[in-house]
Design a protein around this motif. Structure first.
Motif, PDB file in Angstrom:
ATOM      1  N   VAL A  86       0.566  -1.117   0.596  1.00 35.17           N
ATOM      2  CA  VAL A  86      -0.092   0.148   0.122  1.00 35.17           C
ATOM      3  C   VAL A  86       0.689   1.477   0.091  1.00 35.17           C
ATOM      4  CG1 VAL A  86      -1.783   0.991   1.293  1.00 35.17           C
ATOM      5  CG2 VAL A  86      -1.959  -1.448   1.342  1.00 35.17           C
ATOM      6  N   ILE A  87       2.013   1.276   0.784  1.00 30.49           N
ATOM      7  CA  ILE A  87       2.591   2.707   0.682  1.00 30.49           C
ATOM      8  C   ILE A  87       3.793   3.127  -0.291  1.00 30.49           C
ATOM      9  CG2 ILE A  87       4.470   3.237   2.220  1.00 30.49           C
ATOM     10  CD1 ILE A  87       3.887   1.780   4.833  1.00 30.49           C
ATOM     11  N   TYR A  88       3.923   1.803  -0.944  1.00 28.22           N
ATOM     12  CA  TYR A  88       5.309   2.174  -2.043  1.00 28.22           C
ATOM     13  C   TYR A  88       4.302   2.753  -2.902  1.00 28.22           C
ATOM     14  CZ  TYR A  88       9.391   0.550  -0.161  1.00 28.22           C
ATOM     15  OH  TYR A  88      10.794   0.567   0.905  1.00 28.22           O
ATOM     16  N   PRO A  89       3.197   2.147  -3.321  1.00 26.54           N
ATOM     17  CA  PRO A  89       2.884   2.386  -4.722  1.00 26.54           C
ATOM     18  C   PRO A  89       1.337   4.277  -4.401  1.00 26.54           C
ATOM     19  CG  PRO A  89       2.161   0.562  -4.016  1.00 26.54           C
ATOM     20  CD  PRO A  89       2.608   1.131  -3.706  1.00 26.54           C
ATOM     21  N   GLY A  95       4.364  11.273  -5.008  1.00 27.47           N
ATOM     22  CA  GLY A  95       4.969  11.998  -5.521  1.00 27.47           C
ATOM     23  C   GLY A  95       5.750  12.215  -6.940  1.00 27.47           C
ATOM     24  N   GLY A  96       4.450  11.497  -8.073  1.00 28.64           N
ATOM     25  CA  GLY A  96       4.349  12.025  -8.737  1.00 28.64           C
ATOM     26  C   GLY A  96       3.894  13.372  -9.119  1.00 28.64           C
ATOM     27  N   PHE A  97       3.133  13.076  -8.478  1.00 28.33           N
ATOM     28  CA  PHE A  97       3.014  14.880  -8.552  1.00 28.33           C
ATOM     29  C   PHE A  97       3.788  15.458  -7.940  1.00 28.33           C
ATOM     30  CE2 PHE A  97      -1.822  12.555  -7.887  1.00 28.33           C
ATOM     31  CZ  PHE A  97      -2.451  13.310  -9.385  1.00 28.33           C
ATOM     32  N   LEU A  98       4.531  15.646  -7.010  1.00 25.40           N
ATOM     33  CA  LEU A  98       5.142  16.356  -6.637  1.00 25.40           C
ATOM     34  C   LEU A  98       6.431  16.537  -7.933  1.00 25.40           C
ATOM     35  CD1 LEU A  98       5.613  15.191  -2.682  1.00 25.40           C
ATOM     36  CD2 LEU A  98       4.775  17.421  -3.676  1.00 25.40           C
ATOM     37  N   ILE A  99       7.087  15.974  -8.646  1.00 28.72           N
ATOM     38  CA  ILE A  99       7.682  15.597  -9.085  1.00 28.72           C
ATOM     39  C   ILE A  99       7.040  16.288 -10.830  1.00 28.72           C
ATOM     40  CG2 ILE A  99       9.529  14.555  -8.906  1.00 28.72           C
ATOM     41  CD1 ILE A  99       8.975  12.620 -11.174  1.00 28.72           C
ATOM     42  N   PHE A 100       6.119  16.300 -10.766  1.00 28.03           N
ATOM     43  CA  PHE A 100       4.989  17.270 -12.026  1.00 28.03           C
ATOM     44  C   PHE A 100       5.038  16.440 -13.283  1.00 28.03           C
ATOM     45  CE2 PHE A 100       7.203  21.212  -9.864  1.00 28.03           C
ATOM     46  CZ  PHE A 100       5.240  21.622  -9.672  1.00 28.03           C
ATOM     47  N   ARG A 101       4.839  14.946 -13.031  1.00 21.82           N
ATOM     48  CA  ARG A 101       4.541  13.659 -13.731  1.00 21.82           C
ATOM     49  C   ARG A 101       3.731  12.653 -13.481  1.00 21.82           C
ATOM     50  NH1 ARG A 101       9.058  11.467 -16.944  1.00 21.82           N
ATOM     51  NH2 ARG A 101       7.815  10.807 -17.745  1.00 21.82           N
ATOM     52  N   LEU A 127      11.904  -0.010 -14.035  1.00 17.26           N
ATOM     53  CA  LEU A 127      10.813   1.331 -13.372  1.00 17.26           C
ATOM     54  C   LEU A 127      11.138   2.598 -13.822  1.00 17.26           C
ATOM     55  CD1 LEU A 127      10.604   0.507  -9.329  1.00 17.26           C
ATOM     56  CD2 LEU A 127       9.370  -0.665 -11.246  1.00 17.26           C
ATOM     57  N   GLY A 128      12.115   2.691 -14.186  1.00 12.85           N
ATOM     58  CA  GLY A 128      12.379   4.001 -14.788  1.00 12.85           C
ATOM     59  C   GLY A 128      12.875   5.232 -14.404  1.00 12.85           C
ATOM     60  N   THR A 129      13.494   6.330 -13.962  1.00 10.16           N
ATOM     61  CA  THR A 129      13.538   7.141 -13.608  1.00 10.16           C
ATOM     62  C   THR A 129      12.092   8.005 -13.071  1.00 10.16           C
ATOM     63  OG1 THR A 129      15.926   7.752 -14.905  1.00 10.16           O
ATOM     64  CG2 THR A 129      15.267   9.251 -13.397  1.00 10.16           C
ATOM     65  N   PRO A 130      11.307   8.632 -14.141  1.00 13.08           N
ATOM     66  CA  PRO A 130      10.184   8.847 -12.855  1.00 13.08           C
ATOM     67  C   PRO A 130       9.248   8.149 -11.953  1.00 13.08           C
ATOM     68  CG  PRO A 130      10.085   9.446 -15.743  1.00 13.08           C
ATOM     69  CD  PRO A 130      10.817   7.980 -15.186  1.00 13.08           C
ATOM     70  N   ILE A 131       9.575   6.624 -12.033  1.00 20.38           N
ATOM     71  CA  ILE A 131       8.873   6.400 -11.004  1.00 20.38           C
ATOM     72  C   ILE A 131      10.377   6.343 -10.045  1.00 20.38           C
ATOM     73  CG2 ILE A 131       8.114   4.008 -10.423  1.00 20.38           C
ATOM     74  CD1 ILE A 131       6.857   3.616 -12.508  1.00 20.38           C
ATOM     75  N   ILE A 132      10.840   6.476 -10.009  1.00 21.55           N
ATOM     76  CA  ILE A 132      12.329   6.362  -8.532  1.00 21.55           C
ATOM     77  C   ILE A 132      12.820   7.517  -8.391  1.00 21.55           C
ATOM     78  CG2 ILE A 132      14.720   6.032  -8.609  1.00 21.55           C
ATOM     79  CD1 ILE A 132      14.632   3.978 -10.562  1.00 21.55           C
ATOM     80  N   LEU A 133      12.190   8.641  -8.854  1.00 24.49           N
ATOM     81  CA  LEU A 133      12.399   9.971  -8.658  1.00 24.49           C
ATOM     82  C   LEU A 133      11.310  10.072  -7.499  1.00 24.49           C
ATOM     83  CD1 LEU A 133      13.736  12.208 -11.270  1.00 24.49           C
ATOM     84  CD2 LEU A 133      14.830  11.465  -9.388  1.00 24.49           C
ATOM     85  N   SER A 134       9.687   9.970  -8.149  1.00 26.56           N
ATOM     86  CA  SER A 134       8.534  10.537  -7.869  1.00 26.56           C
ATOM     87  C   SER A 134       8.423   9.281  -6.341  1.00 26.56           C
ATOM     88  CB  SER A 134       7.308   9.460  -8.091  1.00 26.56           C
ATOM     89  OG  SER A 134       7.142   7.800  -9.032  1.00 26.56           O
ATOM     90  N   PHE A 135       9.030   8.133  -6.349  1.00 23.59           N
ATOM     91  CA  PHE A 135       9.397   7.526  -5.328  1.00 23.59           C
ATOM     92  C   PHE A 135      10.016   7.840  -4.049  1.00 23.59           C
ATOM     93  CE2 PHE A 135      11.915   4.891  -2.033  1.00 23.59           C
ATOM     94  CZ  PHE A 135      10.982   4.142  -1.617  1.00 23.59           C
ATOM     95  N   GLY A 138       7.862  11.332  -2.595  1.00 25.06           N
ATOM     96  CA  GLY A 138       6.735  11.164  -2.132  1.00 25.06           C
ATOM     97  C   GLY A 138       6.970  10.636  -0.718  1.00 25.06           C
ATOM     98  N   GLY A 139       8.621   9.687  -0.574  1.00 30.35           N
ATOM     99  CA  GLY A 139       9.109   9.007   0.403  1.00 30.35           C
ATOM    100  C   GLY A 139       9.613  10.243   1.452  1.00 30.35           C
ATOM    101  N   LEU A 140      10.060  11.665   1.302  1.00 27.92           N
ATOM    102  CA  LEU A 140      10.467  12.442   1.484  1.00 27.92           C
ATOM    103  C   LEU A 140       9.288  12.777   2.277  1.00 27.92           C
ATOM    104  CD1 LEU A 140      13.417  13.875  -0.823  1.00 27.92           C
ATOM    105  CD2 LEU A 140      13.526  12.328   1.572  1.00 27.92           C
ATOM    106  N   LEU A 141       8.199  13.193   1.398  1.00 23.22           N
ATOM    107  CA  LEU A 141       6.580  13.758   2.697  1.00 23.22           C
ATOM    108  C   LEU A 141       6.654  12.687   3.073  1.00 23.22           C
ATOM    109  CD1 LEU A 141       4.698  16.360   1.629  1.00 23.22           C
ATOM    110  CD2 LEU A 141       3.586  15.097   0.456  1.00 23.22           C
ATOM    111  N   PHE A 142       6.099  11.603   2.731  1.00 20.82           N
ATOM    112  CA  PHE A 142       5.692  11.034   3.772  1.00 20.82           C
ATOM    113  C   PHE A 142       6.406  10.897   5.415  1.00 20.82           C
ATOM    114  CE2 PHE A 142       2.791   8.058   1.471  1.00 20.82           C
ATOM    115  CZ  PHE A 142       2.008   9.276   0.899  1.00 20.82           C
ATOM    116  N   GLY A 143       7.522  10.963   4.968  1.00 22.18           N
ATOM    117  CA  GLY A 143       8.705  11.031   6.297  1.00 22.18           C
ATOM    118  C   GLY A 143       8.433  11.816   6.691  1.00 22.18           C
ATOM    119  N   ILE A 144       8.432  13.293   6.725  1.00 25.85           N
ATOM    120  CA  ILE A 144       8.707  14.374   7.278  1.00 25.85           C
ATOM    121  C   ILE A 144       7.312  14.584   7.867  1.00 25.85           C
ATOM    122  CG2 ILE A 144       8.298  16.817   6.813  1.00 25.85           C
ATOM    123  CD1 ILE A 144      10.698  16.530   4.482  1.00 25.85           C
ATOM    124  N   LEU A 145       6.595  13.962   6.791  1.00 26.44           N
ATOM    125  CA  LEU A 145       4.616  14.459   7.627  1.00 26.44           C
ATOM    126  C   LEU A 145       4.661  13.074   9.029  1.00 26.44           C
ATOM    127  CD1 LEU A 145       2.478  14.561   4.891  1.00 26.44           C
ATOM    128  CD2 LEU A 145       3.253  16.788   6.520  1.00 26.44           C
TER     129      LEU A 145
END
Length: 177
Positions: A86-89, A95-101, A127-135, A138-145
């Motif tokens: 659940v968490i990773y997807p 994270g995709g929204f955060l990197i504008f993809r 997976l490709g760079t966009p998914i890795i960057l979105s991971f 999103g991880g930084l956002l969830f981590g801080i929150l």
């Protein structure tokens, strides 16, 4: 064994495991702030760093940030093989929204499910760079929150645990010779 007995046994084992790790964190030596720093770090790493690299990051960072090592390691398990489904997807989706993809949910679930089945460097690279960057975004956002409230919650839990333990010991002390 019936289905109810099987579920009950699993639930009892889960409760024992959670209680064990709860006590491991609460009984840690050091100030409540020290323990809470380690806990917040562990929660943050649990989201920001993929499984398999979390403990390798938690221990050195706990030393560097002067946080408790045991809570830092224990709370990285917020993401585990059951919760990452659940968490990773969700993390990649946000994270995709955060990197504008932005990604479609079904695509993320399918690609990440393939990674969890194969767990190789090649499948990670697929997976490709966009998914890795979105991971990571999103991880930084969830981590801080989650780390900030996790710090204050741990601080209160440790202080309350120690207060109750001191009260219990004070009640027991007069009866001893």
């Amino acid at each position: 064994m019936t289905e109810t007995q099987r579920k009950s046994g699993w639930l009892n084992r889960s409760r024992r495991i959670v209680k064990y790790y709860y006590l491991k964190v609460m009984r840690n030596s050091g100030s409540p702030e020290y323990i809470a720093r380690g806990a917040a770090l562990g929660i943050f790493i649990g989201f920001a760093i993929p499984i398999g690299f979390q403990i390798a990051a938690a221990v050195p960072l706990a030393f560097l940030l002067k946080g408790a090592k045991i809570p830092a390691v224990v709370l990285t398990f917020i993401s585990n093989y059951a919760t990452v489904l659940v968490i990773y997807p969700l993390q990649c989706y946000i994270g995709g929204f955060l990197i504008f993809r932005p990604f479609r949910w079904a695509v993320l679930v399918e690609k990440l499910h393939g990674l969890l089945e194969e767990r190789t460097l090649a499948s990670l690279m697929e997976l490709g760079t966009p998914i890795i960057l979105s991971f990571f975004a999103g991880g930084l956002l969830f981590g801080i929150l989650t780390a900030v409230p996790g710090y204050y919650l741990t601080l209160r839990l440790v202080a309350g645990f120690r207060r109750r333990r001191a009260e219990r010991r004070a009640k027991e002390a007069p009866g001893k010779l």
